[in-house]
Design an enzyme around this catalytic site. Sequence first.
Site, PDB file in Angstrom:
ATOM      1  N   ASN A 211       0.956  -1.016   0.027  1.00 21.45           N
ATOM      2  CA  ASN A 211       0.057   0.089  -0.087  1.00 21.45           C
ATOM      3  C   ASN A 211       1.031   1.384  -0.107  1.00 21.45           C
ATOM      4  O   ASN A 211       2.084   1.098   0.159  1.00 21.45           O
ATOM      5  CB  ASN A 211      -0.895  -0.079   1.271  1.00 21.45           C
ATOM      6  CG  ASN A 211      -0.286  -0.130   2.629  1.00 21.45           C
ATOM      7  OD1 ASN A 211       0.573   0.888   3.010  1.00 21.45           O
ATOM      8  ND2 ASN A 211      -0.388  -1.152   3.184  1.00 21.45           N
TER       9      ASN A 211
ATOM     10  N   ASP B 284      -3.387  -6.891   4.255  1.00 21.76           N
ATOM     11  CA  ASP B 284      -4.549  -7.670   4.870  1.00 21.76           C
ATOM     12  C   ASP B 284      -4.359  -9.034   4.520  1.00 21.76           C
ATOM     13  O   ASP B 284      -4.859  -9.983   4.952  1.00 21.76           O
ATOM     14  CB  ASP B 284      -5.873  -7.026   4.661  1.00 21.76           C
ATOM     15  CG  ASP B 284      -6.173  -5.699   5.282  1.00 21.76           C
ATOM     16  OD1 ASP B 284      -6.201  -5.681   6.452  1.00 21.76           O
ATOM     17  OD2 ASP B 284      -6.690  -4.713   4.479  1.00 21.76           O
TER      18      ASP B 284
ATOM     19  N   LYS C 105     -11.267  -5.256  18.146  1.00 16.86           N
ATOM     20  CA  LYS C 105      -9.875  -5.630  18.376  1.00 16.86           C
ATOM     21  C   LYS C 105      -9.521  -5.230  19.841  1.00 16.86           C
ATOM     22  O   LYS C 105      -8.334  -5.686  20.104  1.00 16.86           O
ATOM     23  CB  LYS C 105      -8.938  -4.975  17.557  1.00 16.86           C
ATOM     24  CG  LYS C 105      -9.288  -5.246  15.710  1.00 16.86           C
ATOM     25  CD  LYS C 105      -8.184  -4.862  15.123  1.00 16.86           C
ATOM     26  CE  LYS C 105      -8.466  -5.128  13.799  1.00 16.86           C
ATOM     27  NZ  LYS C 105      -7.279  -4.965  12.810  1.00 16.86           N
TER      28      LYS C 105
END
Length: 408
Positions: A215, A287, A350
Amino acid sequence: MRAATTHRVILGIGGGIAAYKICEVASSLAKIGVDVVPVMTAGAQEFVTPLSLATLCRHPAYTDRDFWAATHSRPLHIDLGESADLLVIAPLTANTLGKLAHGLADNLLTNTVLASTCPVLLVPAMNTDMWQQHSVQRNWQQLLADPRYHAIAPGAGRLACDRVGQGRLAEPQEILAVIDSLLLTRGQRDLAGKHLLISAGSTQEYLDPVRFIGNPSTGKMGVALAQAAAHRGAAVTLVHGPMAVEHRQALTGVQQIAVTTAAEMQQALVAQLPQADWIIMAAAVADVRPRDRAPQKLPKAALPDQLPLAPVPDIAAHLASLKKDHQRLIGFAAQTGEIESPARQKLQRKGLDAIVANPIDRANSGFGSDSNQAILLGRSGQRHEVPACAKRHLAHQIYDFVNALGDR
């Protein structure tokens, strides 16, 4: 009369060849609207002229001649000292260091220091043998023990005397970064005694030796977080993905651990977790990864039409399962569109203590930008919105927000 919102920096210049570097510092501060007042020792004038500093600062440069002249309604050193938000001394010579360590004042600069109560940033530069003298180091340590004084230790390299060793003045960009933080925090060291573990940049998941899934994250936000924490007194460990050399060089005094993949980042963070008080997950972790990695470059004809993928570790969730009660875990949520709801869900899912939701689809925000904006969310419903600002300014607001959450 300066505007109430304008910061005033007294820029004290000592006598040394490194004084030429301060011209860039003075010019950069003046360009962003800081009221820069140069105060020059007699030695400084042998290397840089008062006219040069006055021109760069858009303000008269004061010398000892002004100090002893009866042309001011109040003593000059009192006016300067009382008006200062920050006093910077660069280059700091062994002579001025010794005077400050013993409370002596025989010129305009040292008298201004004693007449002020603002934070003082010391940036020394001198020959290696001079710097390493026991008396100089004793004076240095004595000043560092005073909470009013902040410092950028000299770097190593080739000096003007052709000696290679410690004694080089810090680079202008590093000086400017510390000045920026000190003006924002007014010199507070509220993170002293804490160890911050920060992740930064992207991870890269390779299909073969030359192709990867990644990314656009540059690591600038993580670098800003590391700088801000160090400027507030914290010990900092930065675990980062591939990052430009200039970003890594901007992190003086920060322990750096370079990784490439998400698995490597998780391994490094887990290893460092026991010593951390706060963990800031600013990295943009991939991811997924290619399910298979070829040991050699695949010919174009051999690339699959459909790339089989496998998930990578959820590092933040894993750290949340391992952290102790005294530790705080802060995540980041880089989002497009509506950013707050997904961030709240991630915060709860999370097990984070706080999360920074920041848009990546707005101008001057997100990946690669020097600025950012965010909504800060706490686990117990706390919320603070930060408009667009420099990333280091956002970093300081994040630390203010986490501090306000209180101890666990």
